[in-house]
Design an enzyme around this catalytic site. Sequence first.
Site, short mmCIF file in Angstrom:
data_model
loop_
_atom_site.label_atom_id
_atom_site.label_comp_id
_atom_site.label_asym_id
_atom_site.label_seq_id
_atom_site.Cartn_x
_atom_site.Cartn_y
_atom_site.Cartn_z
N GLU A 52 -7.79 -10.30 9.77
CA GLU A 52 -8.21 -8.92 10.04
C GLU A 52 -9.50 -8.97 10.85
O GLU A 52 -10.49 -9.57 10.41
CB GLU A 52 -8.45 -8.14 8.74
N ASP A 111 -1.76 2.98 -17.98
CA ASP A 111 -3.22 3.20 -17.92
C ASP A 111 -3.63 3.93 -16.63
O ASP A 111 -4.82 4.11 -16.37
CB ASP A 111 -3.99 1.87 -18.05
N HIS A 115 -4.19 0.18 3.86
CA HIS A 115 -4.95 0.87 2.80
C HIS A 115 -6.26 1.46 3.30
O HIS A 115 -6.98 2.10 2.52
CB HIS A 115 -5.20 -0.10 1.66
N ASP A 116 -6.60 1.22 4.57
CA ASP A 116 -7.85 1.75 5.14
C ASP A 116 -7.62 2.90 6.11
O ASP A 116 -8.58 3.48 6.63
CB ASP A 116 -8.59 0.65 5.92
N ASP A 124 -4.38 -11.62 -0.25
CA ASP A 124 -5.54 -11.16 0.50
C ASP A 124 -6.67 -12.17 0.24
O ASP A 124 -6.93 -12.52 -0.91
CB ASP A 124 -5.95 -9.76 0.01
N ASP A 160 -9.46 -10.99 5.17
CA ASP A 160 -10.31 -9.81 5.30
C ASP A 160 -11.49 -10.06 6.25
O ASP A 160 -12.20 -11.06 6.08
CB ASP A 160 -10.83 -9.47 3.89
N ASP A 166 -0.01 -2.22 -11.44
CA ASP A 166 -0.23 -3.59 -11.92
C ASP A 166 0.93 -4.50 -11.48
O ASP A 166 1.91 -4.05 -10.88
CB ASP A 166 -0.39 -3.59 -13.44
N ASP A 200 2.74 1.51 -12.01
CA ASP A 200 1.97 1.24 -13.23
C ASP A 200 2.94 1.00 -14.39
O ASP A 200 3.69 1.89 -14.76
CB ASP A 200 1.06 2.45 -13.51
O1 TEU Z 1 -11.81 -3.65 6.01
C1 TEU Z 1 -12.67 -3.92 7.04
C2 TEU Z 1 -12.91 -2.85 8.03
O2 TEU Z 1 -13.67 -3.05 8.94
C3 TEU Z 1 -12.29 -1.53 7.94
O3 TEU Z 1 -11.00 -1.33 7.92
C4 TEU Z 1 -13.11 -0.67 7.08
O4 TEU Z 1 -12.47 -0.28 5.91
C5 TEU Z 1 -13.40 0.57 7.86
O5 TEU Z 1 -13.62 0.22 9.18
C6 TEU Z 1 -14.62 1.21 7.36
O6 TEU Z 1 -14.94 2.23 8.26
C7 TEU Z 1 -11.61 -4.62 5.05
C8 TEU Z 1 -10.70 -4.09 3.97
O7 TEU Z 1 -9.44 -3.84 4.52
C9 TEU Z 1 -11.34 -2.89 3.34
O8 TEU Z 1 -10.52 -2.27 2.40
C10 TEU Z 1 -12.62 -3.35 2.70
O9 TEU Z 1 -13.33 -2.24 2.20
C11 TEU Z 1 -13.52 -4.10 3.67
O10 TEU Z 1 -12.82 -5.05 4.47
C12 TEU Z 1 -14.55 -4.89 2.90
O11 TEU Z 1 -13.92 -5.93 2.20
#
Ligand code: TEU
Length: 573
Positions: free
Chosen positions: A272, A39, A345-346, A112, A213, A43, A35
């Site tokens: 993805e 804030d 990030h998921d 992305d 995505d 960024d 950051d």
């Molecule tokens: O993620 C899609 C996805 O199916 C997963 O990784 C999801 O976050 C998880 O299975 C939910 O249980 C992508 C992105 O990486 C994620 O951050 C977004 O929230 C999602 O698509 C929607 O855009």
Amino acid sequence: MTSVESLPHPAQITDEGEWWRRAVVYQVYPRSFADSDGDGIGDLRGIISRLDHLESLGVDVVWLSPIYASPHDDNGYDISDYRAIDPVFGTLDDFDELVAALHARGMRLVMDLVVNHTSDEHEWFRESSSSTSNPKRDWYWWRPPRDGAEPTNWESFFSGSAWQWDEASGEYYLHLFSRKQPDLNWENPEVRAAVHDMMGWWLDRGVDGFRMDVINLISKDPALPDGVVEPGRTWGNGFPHYSYGPRIHEFLREMNDVVFAPRAGTYLTVGEMPGVTVEQARRFTDPDRHEVSMVFQFEHVGLDHGEGGKWDSRPLDVVELKRSMKRWQEGLAAVGWNSLYWNNHDQPRAVSRFGDDGEHWAASAMLLGAILHLQRGTPFIYQGEEIGMTNSPFAALSDLRDIESLNYIADALAAGGSTEEAVLAAVRGVSRDNARTPMQWDASAHGGFTTGAPWIPVNPNHATVNVAAQAGDEASVLAFYRRLIELRHTDPLVTTGAFEMLAPEHDRLFAFERVDGDDRMLVLANMSGSALGVAEVIDLAGWRDSDLVLGNLEPGDVRAALRPWEVRILRRQ
Ligand code: TEU
């Protein structure tokens, strides 16, 4: 072993067509990286200020999670303007500066691309929802009620029905994710043309590819059949009807023909694809079909999901992990290409999930890095993985921010029968927020991420787990990741060698060879907290005089028992 200082400059990668086969990608989640303005939200100028870190790590490509204008219902995966930078992240000038700065350092930038859905605040959706006769009505999936209720029984990824009622027009719209993420109707050629135009606009600005995505969800069965309702569930599983739909290959090929093929550049594209099978992935990544460079598959990150799904987690079975990785390595050997990842990030942090974030924290973080990076494919590092960042010890439900977690928590509490503590226990090690706590740069307040109040609390272990603490330390996780990246850049066997899994049924040993004739690399990894006599499992006779290329503990006899979480990499020619 080379000293960290003498490593080659990153990205000595020429511009030939499939340069991404020799590349290492680093994912930046902009909100949580750095950051610059206090804030509490990361960024673009923050990223620019930290490029030395990425350059010294040696990565070739940066993938930026979404930075477009967004109401941030799903942290930017809900886009309201594809051609604008969200003010919270900066400006288009900042973006151009970032691209130029990366290119000047020999690195590339992948954006992305979130085009299965937009935000409900996108102009396209505003028009589409304004009346049933609007020319953009058909850009999204609108349906009248069925028997006074939802048009199908599909469940959203983020809990509840995948349909949202719109009072004004008397119809429902489809949202596979949050109700603020309406699904685009790819059957409509105008939608596809608008997406293609937008992609070209970014490529012409200098970006080097896209991470796409949930791209295997863009073609849906237009009949929208109901899904099976699993025992104990309210909603049906629509997945078979909205994933890998009848036109998915056509749509990706068309995107390639319209967007990438006419341009001079060579691009990295990664789709993805939750639920994708090896056979499907081979088709998607077959170079002759011109669809995508590689896909993100989900099999290995689903192995610790229990019968109740992701919130019902169970320990990883190492044999299952090896079986899965072997199948993907072999399935995409002759045709196609793998991506390799533990984190994004998921996903919860791999060292906490599959390693040991206690006594053997550093060793297990390095081991996980080694067994992934030395497979065949393009490795992806998620910010903080290179310093062994761990899951967060979320102390209360109020520490969580992610919409998926919050919706699950609300549902679980509303269902009754669970205390807040029980729900927190289910969410803690699983929530996507584990990946989203701020990058830990140093031991100062908020880990050097921000001078303000961070949007999500920094992990308290930033006092010891941080970049500054590891920067000059040859025995650190960071130094080990540098060497893994260096190995990929300097040893062609890592890119091209065939993959052969060894001792597939052993429950603690993860061992494989990379092979090209007599040219061989052997990776021996002990995925446990006790010693493992490897010479009793694998015939090491031919390896007696070979070099130890890399290890995560003090080197000893190459045939000695592996210590807890030890990984040893041997090479012979
Ligand atoms: O993620 C899609 C996805 O199916 C997963 O990784 C999801 O976050 C998880 O299975 C939910 O249980 C992508 C992105 O990486 C994620 O951050 C977004 O929230 C999602 O698509 C929607 O855009």
